[in-house]
Motif scaffolding. Structure first.
Motif, PDB file in Angstrom:
ATOM      1  N   PHE A 102      50.061  46.801  30.298  1.00 35.65           N
ATOM      2  CA  PHE A 102      50.043  45.471  29.705  1.00 35.65           C
ATOM      3  C   PHE A 102      50.654  45.435  28.296  1.00 35.65           C
ATOM      4  O   PHE A 102      50.830  44.355  27.732  1.00 35.65           O
ATOM      5  N   LYS A 105      53.748  43.234  27.824  1.00 34.65           N
ATOM      6  CA  LYS A 105      53.667  41.841  28.276  1.00 34.65           C
ATOM      7  C   LYS A 105      53.338  40.927  27.098  1.00 34.65           C
ATOM      8  O   LYS A 105      52.749  41.358  26.111  1.00 34.65           O
ATOM      9  N   GLN A 162      51.987  35.961  29.719  1.00 37.64           N
ATOM     10  CA  GLN A 162      51.893  36.741  30.964  1.00 37.64           C
ATOM     11  C   GLN A 162      50.490  37.284  31.239  1.00 37.64           C
ATOM     12  O   GLN A 162      50.194  37.683  32.359  1.00 37.64           O
ATOM     13  N   ALA A 163      49.648  37.310  30.225  1.00 36.55           N
ATOM     14  CA  ALA A 163      48.272  37.805  30.404  1.00 36.55           C
ATOM     15  C   ALA A 163      47.423  37.278  29.251  1.00 36.55           C
ATOM     16  O   ALA A 163      47.949  36.859  28.210  1.00 36.55           O
ATOM     17  N   GLN A 201      46.682  33.912  40.037  1.00 36.95           N
ATOM     18  CA  GLN A 201      46.144  33.638  38.707  1.00 36.95           C
ATOM     19  C   GLN A 201      46.643  34.670  37.709  1.00 36.95           C
ATOM     20  O   GLN A 201      46.804  35.847  38.028  1.00 36.95           O
ATOM     21  N   PRO A 203      46.617  37.451  34.897  1.00 34.49           N
ATOM     22  CA  PRO A 203      45.620  38.496  34.609  1.00 34.49           C
ATOM     23  C   PRO A 203      44.835  38.199  33.332  1.00 34.49           C
ATOM     24  O   PRO A 203      45.393  37.743  32.337  1.00 34.49           O
ATOM     25  N   LEU A 205      42.025  40.126  30.732  1.00 30.91           N
ATOM     26  CA  LEU A 205      41.283  41.307  30.304  1.00 30.91           C
ATOM     27  C   LEU A 205      40.181  40.819  29.371  1.00 30.91           C
ATOM     28  O   LEU A 205      40.466  40.244  28.315  1.00 30.91           O
ATOM     29  N   GLN A 244      39.156  34.963  38.046  1.00 30.98           N
ATOM     30  CA  GLN A 244      39.202  36.392  38.326  1.00 30.98           C
ATOM     31  C   GLN A 244      39.599  37.172  37.081  1.00 30.98           C
ATOM     32  O   GLN A 244      40.375  36.691  36.259  1.00 30.98           O
ATOM     33  N   TYR A 245      39.062  38.383  36.969  1.00 29.01           N
ATOM     34  CA  TYR A 245      39.366  39.249  35.833  1.00 29.01           C
ATOM     35  C   TYR A 245      40.090  40.504  36.307  1.00 29.01           C
ATOM     36  O   TYR A 245      39.692  41.127  37.298  1.00 29.01           O
ATOM     37  N   GLU A 246      41.118  40.871  35.586  1.00 32.57           N
ATOM     38  CA  GLU A 246      41.802  42.139  35.857  1.00 32.57           C
ATOM     39  C   GLU A 246      40.914  43.308  35.447  1.00 32.57           C
ATOM     40  O   GLU A 246      40.885  44.340  36.106  1.00 32.57           O
ATOM     41  N   SER A 317      34.600  45.904  37.651  1.00 31.38           N
ATOM     42  CA  SER A 317      35.981  46.167  37.275  1.00 31.38           C
ATOM     43  C   SER A 317      36.418  47.486  37.888  1.00 31.38           C
ATOM     44  O   SER A 317      35.691  48.464  37.866  1.00 31.38           O
TER      45      SER A 317
END
Length: 399
Positions: A102, A105, A162-163, A201, A203, A205, A244-246, A317
């Motif tokens: 990540f 990103k 992007q995140a 969706q 991502p 964190l 939702q969570y990455e 996770s």
């Protein structure tokens, strides 16, 4: 690690093959807001020698996330009157430095304090803050009419988000909720019209799942988990889908304990770390997390193939550390203190289907409610009693 030699100096050599390590929560265990709990200073007098060196490897694991590690180390050193290095501190966001996929990103960061700088320090190279997003899109934040930003001459356009990284509870919840939803429902282009039927969706964190935390007030205060609950509710109301969570980071996530144990081992690499004692005040984060980690260690011990990757159930996770960094401890014992969030008068649900489950279980939505994970190995009055328990179990230290 350049500080490894210094870290080894702060732990006195122990002339036995058995070695214990300590993980301390901060708020509700050592501090109440900016005040030291009296038992904490007495506890650290027992944990250090005449030269102020720790007798055991010690790491402070807190779900705080609005500061840098060196600032937290300085604060703890000053308040507890013992030398603590940044390498002895794990904040909720510390494991983000391992999530290198990540780092290139464009990420939107939410929280309070210098979250943009914190993200840069952790390795993220393309960071946008909520304040920057609001400045570029002045028509988005409309709740507080007195703070409405007037459109100005066009600014340099921001790249597509992007995140998202949720570092902790923000100051202006309404602003962050609005802009986070704007980004999520436009796939990173908040100047566009919502699309509530996006196929995928963005991502997210998320660091620090604490619903409540203990400060100076008589009762616990709202934590980042409460803000996450609000964001999840708004997202589901608008889309009909669960957010939702990455990755979910900070206690009680497995990766946080893996990372903390790695720091314990760096302090005294000549001795095998066998038992980790985790001291906390919150059943839903400290005790749940330590017991979950103990389950994972048991799985590691019983695995017949050394390179088998195991993930304890209930983490919420899938993120774990690389195989070469896996743990070596045998067990993790959870110690609950009564100086913080824990309230012995609050009942626990009798089973997952109980009508009071939601009212009692303050863990995050994605964590599995397992009653055995909420049972501490020991319950003591305060952190001094926890240290006494450690010394009793580990026996006198040799010179």
């Amino acid at each position: 690690m350049k500080c490894q030699g210094f870290l080894q100096q702060i732990v006195r050599r122990v002339s036995t093959s058995r070695q214990a390590g300590l993980l301390f929560d901060v708020d509700g265990v050592l501090l109440r807001g900016g005040s030291v709990i009296p038992a904490a200073r007495r506890a650290f007098q027992k944990l250090t020698d005449r030269n102020n060196n720790f007798l055991f490897p010690v790491v402070f694991v807190t779900n705080a996330g609005s500061c840098q590690r060196h600032h937290k180390a300085q604060q703890l050193s000053r308040l507890l009157e013992v030398q603590i290095t940044p390498e002895q501190v794990v904040l909720s966001h510390s494991p983000l430095q391992m999530m290198k996929n990540f780092h290139d990103k464009c990420v939107l960061v939410s929280g309070q304090g210098p979250v943009g700088q914190i993200a840069n320090t952790l390795g993220f190279r393309n960071v946008v803050t909520i304040e920057q997003l609001s400045e570029h899109h002045p028509l988005l934040d409309m709740v507080d009419h007195s703070r409405k930003l007037k459109p100005t001459s066009p600014l340099k356009s921001l790249p597509q988000i992007q995140a998202i990284i949720l570092f902790g509870e923000p100051v202006r919840w309404e602003t962050n909720l609005q802009l986070l939803i704007d980004v999520l429902l436009t796939n990173g282009r908040p100047g566009c019209v919502y699309d509530t039927h996006l196929s995928a969706q963005m991502p997210i964190l998320a660091c620090n799942m604490d619903l409540l935390w203990m400060a100076e007030a008589p009762s616990p205060r709202f934590g980042h988990g409460m803000f996450m609950l609000c964001l999840e509710s708004v997202y589901k109301k608008l889309t009909g889908r669960d957010l939702q969570y990455e990755a979910l980071l900070g206690k009680p996530s497995l990766v946080t304990y893996q990372y903390a144990e790695q720091l314990l081992r760096l302090q005294n690499p000549n001795h095998r770390l066998t038992t980790v004692y985790a001291v906390g005040d919150n059943l839903m984060t400290d005790i749940y997390g330590a017991n979950l980690y103990n389950r994972y260690l048991a799985q590691q011990q019983s695995a017949s193939i050394t390179n088998t990757k195991l993930v304890a159930q209930g983490t919420g996770s899938p993120v774990t550390m690389a195989e070469e960094e896996l743990v070596s401890a045998v067990q993790c014992r959870s110690i609950l203190v009564r100086t913080g969030v824990y309230n012995p008068r609050s009942p626990l649900p009798s089973d997952q289907n109980s009508s009071i489950t939601e009212a009692v279980f303050h863990g995050h939505r994605d964590l599995v409610l397992e009653l055995d994970l909420l049972e501490p190995s020991h319950v003591v009055e305060d952190v001094e009693d926890a240290v006494d328990l450690l010394l009793q179990h580990e026996g006198p230290l040799a010179s």
